[in-house]
Structure formats: structure tokens, C-alpha cells
Enzyme design. Structure first.
Site, mmCIF file in Angstrom:
data_model
loop_
_atom_site.group_PDB
_atom_site.id
_atom_site.type_symbol
_atom_site.label_atom_id
_atom_site.label_comp_id
_atom_site.label_asym_id
_atom_site.label_seq_id
_atom_site.Cartn_x
_atom_site.Cartn_y
_atom_site.Cartn_z
ATOM 1 N N HIS A 177 1.871 6.989 2.528
ATOM 2 C CA HIS A 177 1.387 8.313 2.136
ATOM 3 C C HIS A 177 1.522 9.338 3.261
ATOM 4 O O HIS A 177 1.940 9.012 4.372
ATOM 5 C CB HIS A 177 -0.055 8.225 1.646
ATOM 6 C CG HIS A 177 -1.006 7.668 2.659
ATOM 7 N ND1 HIS A 177 -1.568 8.433 3.637
ATOM 8 C CD2 HIS A 177 -1.479 6.407 2.835
ATOM 9 C CE1 HIS A 177 -2.357 7.670 4.377
ATOM 10 N NE2 HIS A 177 -2.312 6.442 3.921
ATOM 11 N N HIS A 230 0.863 8.882 6.914
ATOM 12 C CA HIS A 230 1.779 8.145 7.785
ATOM 13 C C HIS A 230 2.835 9.039 8.416
ATOM 14 O O HIS A 230 3.651 8.585 9.209
ATOM 15 C CB HIS A 230 2.511 7.053 7.006
ATOM 16 C CG HIS A 230 1.620 5.938 6.567
ATOM 17 N ND1 HIS A 230 1.340 5.692 5.243
ATOM 18 C CD2 HIS A 230 0.930 5.017 7.267
ATOM 19 C CE1 HIS A 230 0.525 4.663 5.153
ATOM 20 N NE2 HIS A 230 0.254 4.231 6.362
ATOM 21 N N LYS A 283 0.869 -1.189 0.000
ATOM 22 C CA LYS A 283 0.000 0.000 0.000
ATOM 23 C C LYS A 283 0.899 1.229 0.000
ATOM 24 O O LYS A 283 2.031 1.164 0.453
ATOM 25 C CB LYS A 283 -0.849 0.027 1.275
ATOM 26 C CG LYS A 283 -1.904 -1.048 1.362
ATOM 27 C CD LYS A 283 -3.253 -0.513 0.897
ATOM 28 C CE LYS A 283 -4.344 -1.552 0.925
ATOM 29 N NZ LYS A 283 -4.773 -1.874 2.288
#
Ligand code: ARG
Length: 566
Positions: A130, A133, A127
Site C-alpha cells: 500500500h 510502503h 498483505k
């Protein structure tokens, strides 16, 4: 260093027999402004014992202390005894300490022999890593540094999201449509595409869901093909994440993520069973938490597979047995409040007396100015792109302001990334905030570049003044208001670090070093520093040196570098 608060307590203790030192210490306050003294002691508690009014007691006490060399003035204001620190003692004491500690001023051994686990970042593999985070990554890194600085043995853990039914989907999707080379060339985007495609096609085809479940089960059971594919996905994802960690100069001691606990789950389930905590509910197994006002904790699904919660329980037990932690901290968004409350409760019900040494350190949301962030809507802003943009924009600013700077690229990286970290660590964790480019990269105001610039300015002054740190400094020559203000802030720094640790709030440090930078710049503008008088110059430069040293230490506790020139 003279700890003036301890001196206050000692003086008081000599006059107040019936209270213990700790009790006196707990009563001592820091007044809201310096004209009311540096410390104040309220006398209400003494009235009964002394059989006098608090005002009289305060007055009598103040008179007794007026000769003490550590205080320039002790006087009462109504029922309070106000202590004013002897400023030349303060200045000399703190500047000597900074010099003697040689870059370690503020550190301590209070954490000796205690292990603190700081779990942070923990993105999900396959994933995007981004902007959402950024918070856990940056706050966690700072906390890890703060605990280490205070002498704790710290373990930084990245609890990777590398397990769960979604890997069944990814494996199925890869087997249908995947192309190894395409994925290798752009791993996260391509894996995300596969994942999205699988989900959309599975909407009309229930057999695909069964297939995904089947592949996750195969993975759990150790099927070689499944394990290899999963391992490959994990490796390429980690390679992507590591680019960001390198940019941020973050290192983990362990990447034991969710998958690491897969073989430790049966033990948890048995233990829960033996302790009579496990119940059947619609084919699944749960721990009832209704008496505690929470929904049940889901331990095992009807198809036998385990869950996020089960893995967290297994992880906590494993960590206790492996590291015997004093504290086990989880820097995770406040959206997961219930998740943490719930599994920590389960640990408690299992009879582990260390349950509450596991602490969730929650934080609020970051959003971009044009709306919130969402992976599901596909508007992904990669953290790496944000960091790179900050570095590029900073490089442009440097090009305009100081085109002849050496190591321009390195400095642009230190300042650009520092700016983002600083902004991120400027507010209380729990507050939501909006990411704003202009504010972040500004060299003025309460920003990273401003503080770094102040540090560079101090560094160049020391160079220009050919300052050598040694024992022949006449601290008595420092006595102006600006000099006192800086010294006071420097004096407070160790306490601020301890508060930041106690509350798990790095922003205490961020704000404090901004104050030091402001006080320093005020001094810089008001006071000639490189003067002809050698002794005077030396004493002023020793203050510059001290401010510079503490700013640098503060920045490093936030994970920010301090370039020598900008
Ligand atoms: N991987 C999770 C996520 O991205 C965060 C993990 C938090 N840590 C934990 N021990 N549950 O949401």
C-alpha cells in the site's frame, strides 16, 4: 576540474606552517551569501601563534593572495579572509569537466572495493502493498543509486516479510475456506479476506489459534503441504509486488526475506547461549537490555518459535559473512526505531565489532489528505493504484497541452511516476508529509514535471541549435550573472551528491536540481540562445547542454526518468 576549496587550502598552507592541511580545510567555511565570497577562512586560531590580532592576520593574508589566478578577489572582512572565485575559471573548468565526463559528471570511485547493502521496500507477503510502503521503496531505491554512482558495490535487498505465525493462520484459513482459483484471480484481496475472517472467528474459538500455531510449526519443520502452500502464497504475492517494481523500474539483487533465515536461527540461539547472553523469562528466551534502557530482546517464544528480532540478528550475521559489507543500511519507518536499536545492541553484545556498520535509516509517515492510512481499518490505498492514477492524470494533462506528442503513453508514465517520486524525495526523510495530488502533478513550482520539463526544453534547444559537443568552445563568452549562477550550481553538484550519500538524504539532490532548473529558466528567459554569432551560440548552448546533463543525472539518482520531449 579545479577544486577551488583545495586551492584555498593550498594558499593558506603556504602561509600557515603549524596547521595541517586537514585542519585548515576543516576551518574553511562557505559564507551564507555570495557577496561575502565563495569561501571564508576565520583567523582566530592563528592569533596566539602569530602574536597578532585576528583582523590584522586576515588583512595580511588577504594581501598575500590577491594575485592568485584562481581568485578574482581575496579580501578580509574583520577576522575573515574571503575568497572570491575567478568566475571565468569556474565556468570553463566545470563545463569542460561535464563534457569530458560524458554523462558521469559527479560520479566518483570513492566507494571502490566497499560493499554497501541497501535493504528497502520489504513488504509483507499476502498483505497489500500500500501507499505506506512508498517511502521505503522510493528512498531506498534512490540511496542504492547514489551509492552506486559514488563507486560503491551495492546490494539491494528486499527483506520480504514472508515468515511468522501469521502464515500459520493463512494456511489454516486456506484449508478451511480457501479456493485456489478465486485467490489466483485476485491474490492479495482474497488472502487478506481469509486472514481477516480467520482473525475474527478465532476471537470466539481458541482452538483456532492453536491450529494456526500448529501449522506454523509444521511450516518451520518442513511439512510438505505447509511448505507448498506457503511457497504458492509467496509466489503470487511477489507477482503482485513485481508489477509495482516494474512501474518504478526498481530491481533487487536479492529477495532473501525472513524465511530465508529459518535454518540459520539455531546457530544464533546457540551462539547467544554460549556467550552467556540468553536468559529465561516466563518460558521465553530473551536478551536482557535493561542496562541500556531498553526492554528485553525477545529471541524465542515459549513454544520454540523464533521471532522478527531473531531473524534480523541472523540476517545481519549472514550478510556480514556473505558480503563483508562496509555498511548495511535498513530503510525502515521510524516506528521501528526501538526494534533496530535493540537488535543492533544484541549484535554488539555478541562481540561483533561491525555492529554499528548496521544502520537504521528511518523516515516519517505519509498520510492522505483525508486522514492517516491504516490497513487494520481496511482503508487500504494500493500503491499500484496511486501510481496508475498519476499516469492517467498526466496523460490527460498531456492531451490538453501537447496532443501531438510522440510516445504519449510512455511520456505519461515517465512524468506521472516521476512526479510521485519527486514529491516523495523532496523533504528530509524524517518529516511526516501529506500526499497531495495537485501539488504532485503540477508543472509549475518545485515539482518533478517542472524539472523534467526544463530538461525537455533544454533538449529541444540543443536540437534546434544543432549543437555538437566538441573542444572548440569559447567559454570566455559566458559571463553574465545568470550564466555564472547556473555554472556555480553545476559546480556544486558533485559535493551535493556526496552530502546526500553521507547523510543518506536524497532530498539534497532533489532540491539542488530544482535550483538548477530555476536558474536555467531564468537564463532562458533573459538570454537569446540561438543567436547568429556562431561562437556565442555555441558557448551558450554548451551551458544548456551542461545543465541538461546534470539535471538528467540528478533525476536518475532519484530513480526518475528524463523524457526528451513533453
Ligand atoms: N516487513 C516489515 C514491515 O513491513 C519491514 C521489514 C524491515 N526490515 C527488517 N530487516 N526488519 O513492517
Amino acid at each position: 576540474m579545479i577544486i577551488f576549496k583545495d586551492e584555498v587550502v593550498k594558499l593558506l598552507k603556504n602561509q600557515i606552517d603549524f596547521l595541517k592541511e586537514e585542519d585548515i580545510s576543516a576551518l574553511v567555511e562557505v559564507p551564507p551569501s555570495y557577496d561575502m565570497g565563495d569561501y571564508a577562512f576565520p583567523t582566530f586560531r592563528l592569533a596566539k601563534e602569530f602574536k597578532k590580532s585576528p583582523n590584522i592576520i586576515a588583512e595580511e593574508l588577504a594581501n598575500k593572495f590577491s594575485e592568485d589566478e584562481n581568485f578574482e578577489k581575496v579580501e578580509n572582512a574583520g577576522p575573515y579572509v574571503n575568497f572570491f572565485i575567478n568566475k571565468s575559471k569556474l565556468i570553463e573548468s566545470v563545463l569542460r569537466e561535464i563534457k569530458d565526463k560524458n554523462g558521469d559528471y559527479g560520479s566518483s570511485d570513492m566507494g571502490q572495493d566497499k560493499t554497501v547493502i541497501v535493504e528497502f521496500s520489504s513488504p509483507n507477503i499476502a498483505k497489500p502493498f500500500h501507499i505506506g510502503h512508498i517511502r521505503t521503496t522510493v528512498i531506498g531505491n534512490s540511496l542504492n543509486r547514489i551509492y552506486k554512482f559514488l563507486g560503491y558495490n551495492t546490494i539491494a535487498i528486499n527483506h520480504l516479510g514472508d515468515y511468522g505465525t501469521q502464515f500459520g493462520m493463512l494456511i489454516s484459513a486456506y484449508k478451511k475456506w480457501g479456493d485456489r482459483e478465486v485467490i489466483e484471480s485476485n491474490p492479495i484481496q482474497e488472502l487478506l479476506k481469509l486472514y481477516v475472517r480467520f482473525n475474527s472467528e478465532a476471537e470466539n474459538d481458541t482452538s483456532m489459534r492453536d491450529e494456526a500455531r500448529h501449522w506454523f510449526k509444521e511450516l518451520e519443520d518442513g511439512n510438505i503441504e505447509a511448505v507448498e502452500l506457503w511457497q504458492w502464497i509467496r509466489d503470487i504475492s511477489l507477482r503482485e509486488f513485481n508489477r509495482v517494481y516494474d512501474l518504478l523500474n526498481i530491481k533487487f539483487d536479492s529477495y532473501a526475506g525472513e524465511s530465508f533465515y529459518s535454518d540459520k536461527m539455531p546457530r544464533v540461539i546457540n551462539e547467544l547461549k554460549e556467550k552467556g547472553l540468553l536468559e529465561e523469562s516466563k518460558g521465553a528466551q530473551i536478551v536482557d537490555l535493561e542496562p541500556y534502557g531498553m526492554p528485553p530482546a525477545l529471541i524465542r517464544k515459549s513454544d520454540g518459535s523464533t521471532l522478527y528480532t531473531t531473524r534480523d540478528i541472523a540476517a545481519a550475521i549472514y550478510r556480514k559473512e556473505t558480503y563483508n559489507f562496509h555498511k548495511n543500511l535498513y530503510v525502515v519507518a521510524s516506528q521501528q526505531n526501538l526494534h533496530f536499536k535493540s537488535w543492533i545492541k544484541v549484535i554488539e553484545l555478541m562481540g561483533y565489532d561491525w555492529a554499528n556498520d548496521c544502520q537504521h535509516i528511518p523516515f516519517g509517515m505519509v498520510s492522505l489528505e483525508d486522514g492517516t492510512l491504516s490497513t487494520r481499518k481496511g482503508r487500504v490505498v494500493f500503491l499500484e493504484d496511486v501510481l496508475k492514477k498519476a499516469v492517467e492524470s498526466t496523460a490527460k494533462i498531456i492531451e490538453e497541452r501537447n496532443p501531438n506528442l510522440e510516445n504519449k503513453e510512455e511520456v505519461a508514465k515517465q512524468v506521472g511516476i516521476g512526479a510521485i517520486l519527486f514529491q516523495e524525495l523532496f523533504n528530509q526523510r524524517i518529516k511526516d508529509y501529506v500526499f497531495n495530488w495537485d501539488r504532485t502533478l503540477s508543472f509549475d513550482g518545485e515539482t518533478g514535471p517542472y524539472v523534467q520539463y526544463t530538461h525537455a526544453r533544454a533538449t529541444s534547444l540543443l536540437e534546434k541549435g544543432e549543437f555538437q559537443i566538441d573542444d572548440n568552445i569559447d567559454y570566455g563568452l559566458l559571463n553574465t550573472e545568470d550564466e555564472i549562477n547556473i555554472s556555480r550550481l553545476l559546480y556544486d553538484f558533485p559535493r551535493v551528491v556526496i552530502d546526500a550519500c553521507d547523510k543518506n538524504e536524497p532530498y539534497f539532490i532533489t532540491r539542488h536540481i530544482v535550483e538548477i532548473a530555476k536558474a536555467f529558466n531564468k537564463f532562458y528567459n533573459s538570454t537569446p540562445i540561438i543567436v547568429d554569432d556562431v561562437e556565442l551560440r555555441k558557448s551558450r548552448l554548451s551551458l544548456v547542454y551542461s545543465a541538461k546533463t546534470v539535471i538528467k543525472t540528478g533525476l536518475s539518482l532519484l530513480g526518475i526518468e528524463a523524457p526528451l520531449k513533453m
